[in-house]
Motif scaffolding. Structure first.
Motif, PDB file in Angstrom:
ATOM      1  N   LEU A  75       0.835  -1.210   0.000  1.00  0.00           N
ATOM      2  CA  LEU A  75       0.000   0.000   0.000  1.00  0.00           C
ATOM      3  C   LEU A  75       0.865   1.254   0.000  1.00  0.00           C
ATOM      4  CD1 LEU A  75      -2.987  -0.203   2.524  1.00  0.00           C
ATOM      5  CD2 LEU A  75      -3.052   0.572   0.157  1.00  0.00           C
ATOM      6  N   LEU A  76       1.953   1.203   0.768  1.00  0.00           N
ATOM      7  CA  LEU A  76       2.831   2.367   0.899  1.00  0.00           C
ATOM      8  C   LEU A  76       3.717   2.578  -0.328  1.00  0.00           C
ATOM      9  CD1 LEU A  76       3.850   1.833   4.631  1.00  0.00           C
ATOM     10  CD2 LEU A  76       2.492   3.740   3.737  1.00  0.00           C
ATOM     11  N   PHE A  77       3.996   1.501  -1.064  1.00  0.00           N
ATOM     12  CA  PHE A  77       4.864   1.578  -2.245  1.00  0.00           C
ATOM     13  C   PHE A  77       4.100   1.139  -3.496  1.00  0.00           C
ATOM     14  CE2 PHE A  77       7.908   1.029   1.246  1.00  0.00           C
ATOM     15  CZ  PHE A  77       8.880   1.972   0.937  1.00  0.00           C
ATOM     16  N   PRO A  78       3.026   1.840  -3.885  1.00  0.00           N
ATOM     17  CA  PRO A  78       2.185   1.382  -4.995  1.00  0.00           C
ATOM     18  C   PRO A  78       2.859   1.444  -6.365  1.00  0.00           C
ATOM     19  CG  PRO A  78       1.535   3.583  -4.326  1.00  0.00           C
ATOM     20  CD  PRO A  78       2.571   3.117  -3.336  1.00  0.00           C
ATOM     21  N   GLU A 158      13.447   9.950  -0.282  1.00  0.00           N
ATOM     22  CA  GLU A 158      11.993   9.961  -0.458  1.00  0.00           C
ATOM     23  C   GLU A 158      11.472   8.728  -1.205  1.00  0.00           C
ATOM     24  OE1 GLU A 158      13.646  13.424  -3.067  1.00  0.00           O
ATOM     25  OE2 GLU A 158      14.014  12.574  -1.090  1.00  0.00           O
ATOM     26  N   ASP A 159      12.333   8.090  -2.030  1.00  0.00           N
ATOM     27  CA  ASP A 159      11.936   6.850  -2.713  1.00  0.00           C
ATOM     28  C   ASP A 159      11.706   5.724  -1.710  1.00  0.00           C
ATOM     29  OD1 ASP A 159      12.234   8.104  -5.202  1.00  0.00           O
ATOM     30  OD2 ASP A 159      14.352   7.568  -5.305  1.00  0.00           O
ATOM     31  N   LEU A 160      12.362   5.812  -0.567  1.00  0.00           N
ATOM     32  CA  LEU A 160      12.217   4.813   0.494  1.00  0.00           C
ATOM     33  C   LEU A 160      11.270   5.309   1.589  1.00  0.00           C
ATOM     34  CD1 LEU A 160      15.999   3.859   0.794  1.00  0.00           C
ATOM     35  CD2 LEU A 160      14.211   2.592  -0.399  1.00  0.00           C
ATOM     36  N   LEU A 161      10.553   6.405   1.292  1.00  0.00           N
ATOM     37  CA  LEU A 161       9.612   7.012   2.237  1.00  0.00           C
ATOM     38  C   LEU A 161      10.299   7.435   3.540  1.00  0.00           C
ATOM     39  CD1 LEU A 161       6.507   4.700   1.709  1.00  0.00           C
ATOM     40  CD2 LEU A 161       7.186   6.733   0.421  1.00  0.00           C
ATOM     41  N   ILE A 162      11.495   7.990   3.361  1.00  0.00           N
ATOM     42  CA  ILE A 162      12.233   8.567   4.488  1.00  0.00           C
ATOM     43  C   ILE A 162      12.166  10.081   4.312  1.00  0.00           C
ATOM     44  CG2 ILE A 162      14.480   8.774   5.630  1.00  0.00           C
ATOM     45  CD1 ILE A 162      15.210   6.037   4.339  1.00  0.00           C
ATOM     46  N   SER A 190      -4.036   8.988   5.117  1.00  0.00           N
ATOM     47  CA  SER A 190      -4.661   9.534   3.907  1.00  0.00           C
ATOM     48  C   SER A 190      -5.109   8.414   2.963  1.00  0.00           C
ATOM     49  CB  SER A 190      -3.711  10.500   3.194  1.00  0.00           C
ATOM     50  OG  SER A 190      -2.579   9.818   2.717  1.00  0.00           O
ATOM     51  N   LEU A 191      -4.389   7.295   2.955  1.00  0.00           N
ATOM     52  CA  LEU A 191      -4.762   6.172   2.073  1.00  0.00           C
ATOM     53  C   LEU A 191      -6.069   5.507   2.491  1.00  0.00           C
ATOM     54  CD1 LEU A 191      -1.284   4.456   1.562  1.00  0.00           C
ATOM     55  CD2 LEU A 191      -2.684   5.471  -0.226  1.00  0.00           C
ATOM     56  N   VAL A 192      -6.284   5.391   3.797  1.00  0.00           N
ATOM     57  CA  VAL A 192      -7.482   4.692   4.283  1.00  0.00           C
ATOM     58  C   VAL A 192      -8.575   5.661   4.736  1.00  0.00           C
ATOM     59  CG1 VAL A 192      -6.208   2.637   4.966  1.00  0.00           C
ATOM     60  CG2 VAL A 192      -6.585   4.443   6.647  1.00  0.00           C
ATOM     61  N   GLY A 193      -8.371   6.946   4.507  1.00  0.00           N
ATOM     62  CA  GLY A 193      -9.384   7.911   4.916  1.00  0.00           C
ATOM     63  C   GLY A 193      -9.567   7.900   6.412  1.00  0.00           C
ATOM     64  N   LYS A 194      -8.459   8.155   7.150  1.00  0.00           N
ATOM     65  CA  LYS A 194      -8.489   8.068   8.615  1.00  0.00           C
ATOM     66  C   LYS A 194      -9.731   8.744   9.169  1.00  0.00           C
ATOM     67  CE  LYS A 194      -5.986  10.619  11.522  1.00  0.00           C
ATOM     68  NZ  LYS A 194      -6.855  10.968  12.638  1.00  0.00           N
TER      69      LYS A 194
END
Length: 200
Positions: A75-78, A158-162, A190-194
């Protein structure tokens, strides 16, 4: 959302029958897919789809060998090519957290000190994991994160979400985990609409 919550684990037929009913009634609506109605209908049940801060914090503690780990990282790396063989890998290598290695480490520059490094929830959880092409993973081995990333052409933090500017040295591991966990929490939210207990 369903995968992360494991809603289809048991009693799938009854769940699907009710979902079908909600979706069919929502088809006549101009709003589109009736996600809010589904969330409201299942609130307070074993199949609820509420994603609050506590639940997302628990997701980030998911360990590498947990069955849901790959789903969370995917999910985090689509944008990864999922036709390739992908490995779940530690950013700061797991070998660095073995007792003998920690005995050799001089100075733990974090408020939590050595116990933070020894806690498996910190070094083996989502905040220290990513998905990596298998061949690239083999070449990484147990190389320290800052040294490995410096040699990667075209791969940035940022490619590794750092988050940009995060200290990648092993001595700053606690601040690294705090910074990346906060960033991933925001992304997952934001992905799951917290949402919270008051509604979607």
């Amino acid at each position: 959302m369903s995968l992360l919550k494991g809603v289809f684990g048991g009693q799938g037929d009854a769940l699907l029958t009710n979902l079908r009913k909600i979706i069919r009634s929502g088809l006549s609506s101009t709003v589109g897919f009736p996600l809010d109605e589904i969330v409201i209908d299942y609130r307070g049940t074993a199949k609820d789809l509420i994603f609050d801060d506590d639940f997302i914090d628990r997701l980030l503690k998911t360990q590498k060998d947990d069955s849901s780990c790959f789903s969370i990282l995917a999910l985090l790396f689509p944008d990864l090519d999922f036709t390739q063989s992908l490995d779940i890998d530690h950013l700061h290598p797991s070998a660095s957290f073995r007792k003998k290695r920690l005995d050799l480490h001089v100075g733990f520059g974090n408020p939590g000190g050595r116990p933070f490094y020894e806690n498996i929830e910190n070094w083996n959880g989502i905040a220290n994991l990513h998905l990596l092409n298998s061949s690239k993973n083999k070449s990484k081995q147990d190389e320290p994160l800052n040294q490995w990333l410096a040699k990667q052409n075209g791969t940035k933090e940022e490619d590794l979400l750092i988050p940009t500017g995060t200290d990648l040295s092993f001595g700053a591991f606690e601040s690294f985990i705090d910074s990346r966990a906060a960033f991933l929490k925001q992304m997952l939210g934001s992905l799951v609409g917290k949402n919270d207990a008051d509604g979607p």
